[in-house]
Design a protein around this motif. Sequence first.
Motif, PDB file in Angstrom:
ATOM      1  N   PHE A  21       0.860  -1.175   0.000  1.00  0.00           N
ATOM      2  CA  PHE A  21       0.000   0.000   0.000  1.00  0.00           C
ATOM      3  C   PHE A  21       0.896   1.225   0.000  1.00  0.00           C
ATOM      4  O   PHE A  21       1.799   1.335   0.818  1.00  0.00           O
ATOM      5  N   GLU A  22       0.633   2.133  -0.903  1.00  0.00           N
ATOM      6  CA  GLU A  22       1.433   3.351  -1.020  1.00  0.00           C
ATOM      7  C   GLU A  22       0.568   4.559  -0.658  1.00  0.00           C
ATOM      8  O   GLU A  22      -0.635   4.438  -0.431  1.00  0.00           O
ATOM      9  N   GLU A  23       1.189   5.713  -0.642  1.00  0.00           N
ATOM     10  CA  GLU A  23       0.490   6.963  -0.312  1.00  0.00           C
ATOM     11  C   GLU A  23      -0.724   7.200  -1.208  1.00  0.00           C
ATOM     12  O   GLU A  23      -1.742   7.709  -0.756  1.00  0.00           O
ATOM     13  N   SER A  24      -0.619   6.835  -2.483  1.00  0.00           N
ATOM     14  CA  SER A  24      -1.727   7.095  -3.405  1.00  0.00           C
ATOM     15  C   SER A  24      -2.987   6.323  -2.992  1.00  0.00           C
ATOM     16  O   SER A  24      -4.097   6.845  -3.106  1.00  0.00           O
ATOM     17  N   LEU A  27      -3.708   5.354   0.117  1.00  0.00           N
ATOM     18  CA  LEU A  27      -4.195   5.986   1.345  1.00  0.00           C
ATOM     19  C   LEU A  27      -4.917   7.294   1.034  1.00  0.00           C
ATOM     20  O   LEU A  27      -5.950   7.601   1.645  1.00  0.00           O
ATOM     21  N   ALA A  28      -4.419   8.052   0.073  1.00  0.00           N
ATOM     22  CA  ALA A  28      -5.089   9.288  -0.347  1.00  0.00           C
ATOM     23  C   ALA A  28      -6.446   8.968  -0.966  1.00  0.00           C
ATOM     24  O   ALA A  28      -7.435   9.684  -0.726  1.00  0.00           O
ATOM     25  N   PHE A  29      -6.502   7.900  -1.746  1.00  0.00           N
ATOM     26  CA  PHE A  29      -7.778   7.462  -2.331  1.00  0.00           C
ATOM     27  C   PHE A  29      -8.772   7.119  -1.215  1.00  0.00           C
ATOM     28  O   PHE A  29      -9.939   7.533  -1.262  1.00  0.00           O
ATOM     29  N   LEU A  30      -8.321   6.368  -0.215  1.00  0.00           N
ATOM     30  CA  LEU A  30      -9.206   6.038   0.903  1.00  0.00           C
ATOM     31  C   LEU A  30      -9.672   7.300   1.618  1.00  0.00           C
ATOM     32  O   LEU A  30     -10.863   7.419   1.941  1.00  0.00           O
ATOM     33  N   ASP A  31      -8.761   8.232   1.848  1.00  0.00           N
ATOM     34  CA  ASP A  31      -9.143   9.493   2.503  1.00  0.00           C
ATOM     35  C   ASP A  31     -10.250  10.202   1.726  1.00  0.00           C
ATOM     36  O   ASP A  31     -11.219  10.688   2.316  1.00  0.00           O
ATOM     37  N   GLU A  32     -10.102  10.259   0.407  1.00  0.00           N
ATOM     38  CA  GLU A  32     -11.108  10.934  -0.415  1.00  0.00           C
ATOM     39  C   GLU A  32     -12.447  10.205  -0.366  1.00  0.00           C
ATOM     40  O   GLU A  32     -13.504  10.828  -0.232  1.00  0.00           O
ATOM     41  N   GLN A  33     -12.414   8.876  -0.448  1.00  0.00           N
ATOM     42  CA  GLN A  33     -13.660   8.109  -0.398  1.00  0.00           C
ATOM     43  C   GLN A  33     -14.337   8.233   0.965  1.00  0.00           C
ATOM     44  O   GLN A  33     -15.561   8.306   1.053  1.00  0.00           O
ATOM     45  N   ILE A  34     -13.548   8.276   2.015  1.00  0.00           N
ATOM     46  CA  ILE A  34     -14.109   8.465   3.355  1.00  0.00           C
ATOM     47  C   ILE A  34     -14.764   9.845   3.441  1.00  0.00           C
ATOM     48  O   ILE A  34     -15.877   9.980   3.950  1.00  0.00           O
ATOM     49  N   PHE A  57       1.530  -0.271   7.766  1.00  0.00           N
ATOM     50  CA  PHE A  57       2.205  -1.161   6.818  1.00  0.00           C
ATOM     51  C   PHE A  57       2.456  -0.491   5.467  1.00  0.00           C
ATOM     52  O   PHE A  57       2.811  -1.155   4.498  1.00  0.00           O
ATOM     53  N   ARG A  58       2.300   0.824   5.431  1.00  0.00           N
ATOM     54  CA  ARG A  58       2.549   1.595   4.214  1.00  0.00           C
ATOM     55  C   ARG A  58       3.973   1.299   3.722  1.00  0.00           C
ATOM     56  O   ARG A  58       4.940   1.386   4.469  1.00  0.00           O
ATOM     57  N   GLY A  59       4.071   0.906   2.454  1.00  0.00           N
ATOM     58  CA  GLY A  59       5.371   0.653   1.840  1.00  0.00           C
ATOM     59  C   GLY A  59       5.971  -0.702   2.158  1.00  0.00           C
ATOM     60  O   GLY A  59       7.031  -1.040   1.641  1.00  0.00           O
ATOM     61  N   LEU A  60       5.315  -1.483   3.002  1.00  0.00           N
ATOM     62  CA  LEU A  60       5.809  -2.821   3.332  1.00  0.00           C
ATOM     63  C   LEU A  60       5.059  -3.863   2.503  1.00  0.00           C
ATOM     64  O   LEU A  60       3.904  -3.647   2.125  1.00  0.00           O
ATOM     65  N   THR A  61       5.690  -4.965   2.258  1.00  0.00           N
ATOM     66  CA  THR A  61       5.053  -6.015   1.471  1.00  0.00           C
ATOM     67  C   THR A  61       4.162  -6.864   2.369  1.00  0.00           C
ATOM     68  O   THR A  61       4.606  -7.381   3.404  1.00  0.00           O
ATOM     69  N   LEU A  62       2.911  -6.985   1.965  1.00  0.00           N
ATOM     70  CA  LEU A  62       1.929  -7.828   2.652  1.00  0.00           C
ATOM     71  C   LEU A  62       1.524  -8.960   1.721  1.00  0.00           C
ATOM     72  O   LEU A  62       1.708  -8.886   0.508  1.00  0.00           O
ATOM     73  N   LEU A  63       0.946  -9.981   2.300  1.00  0.00           N
ATOM     74  CA  LEU A  63       0.387 -11.088   1.543  1.00  0.00           C
ATOM     75  C   LEU A  63      -1.123 -10.984   1.655  1.00  0.00           C
ATOM     76  O   LEU A  63      -1.670 -10.901   2.752  1.00  0.00           O
ATOM     77  N   ARG A  64      -1.798 -10.953   0.497  1.00  0.00           N
ATOM     78  CA  ARG A  64      -3.260 -10.840   0.474  1.00  0.00           C
ATOM     79  C   ARG A  64      -3.829 -12.084  -0.179  1.00  0.00           C
ATOM     80  O   ARG A  64      -3.316 -12.564  -1.181  1.00  0.00           O
ATOM     81  N   GLY A  65      -4.914 -12.587   0.384  1.00  0.00           N
ATOM     82  CA  GLY A  65      -5.597 -13.733  -0.194  1.00  0.00           C
ATOM     83  C   GLY A  65      -7.093 -13.592  -0.059  1.00  0.00           C
ATOM     84  O   GLY A  65      -7.592 -12.850   0.797  1.00  0.00           O
TER      85      GLY A  65
END
Length: 111
Positions: A36-39, A41-48, A71-79
């Motif tokens: 997850f990057e800043e963009s 998070l900015a999208f979420l802020d706008e939608q909120i 976890f911004r900028g860190l690699t996560l595993l999504r399933g």
Amino acid sequence: MSFHALFVEAVRAQADLPALLRERASDVTDLEQHQFEESYLAFLDEQIRLSPRGPQWAERLARRRAALLPFRGLTLLRGLVQVGDSDFTVEIDLTTRAVVHWEEDEHDRPA
């Protein structure tokens, strides 16, 4: 350890997840590493702020943002785990091998 095995282990170890999700963790699909990057998070802020799908959706997005911000900028595993009429999306920290966020989407499936 494979990503599949790591996902299953992390989900089954998380006692506060729904039992059906824990039981069906091995049915995970769409397993991917991502960041997850800043963009985003900015999208979420706008939608909120705009709340186009109503206050409940905005609250859900706010919970997502709060959970993922550290976890911004860190690699996560999504399933994705599909159970009946529900899709569970689970985010796992690869470092701690722990679930950091999950959501359930309920919907009607065509017969």
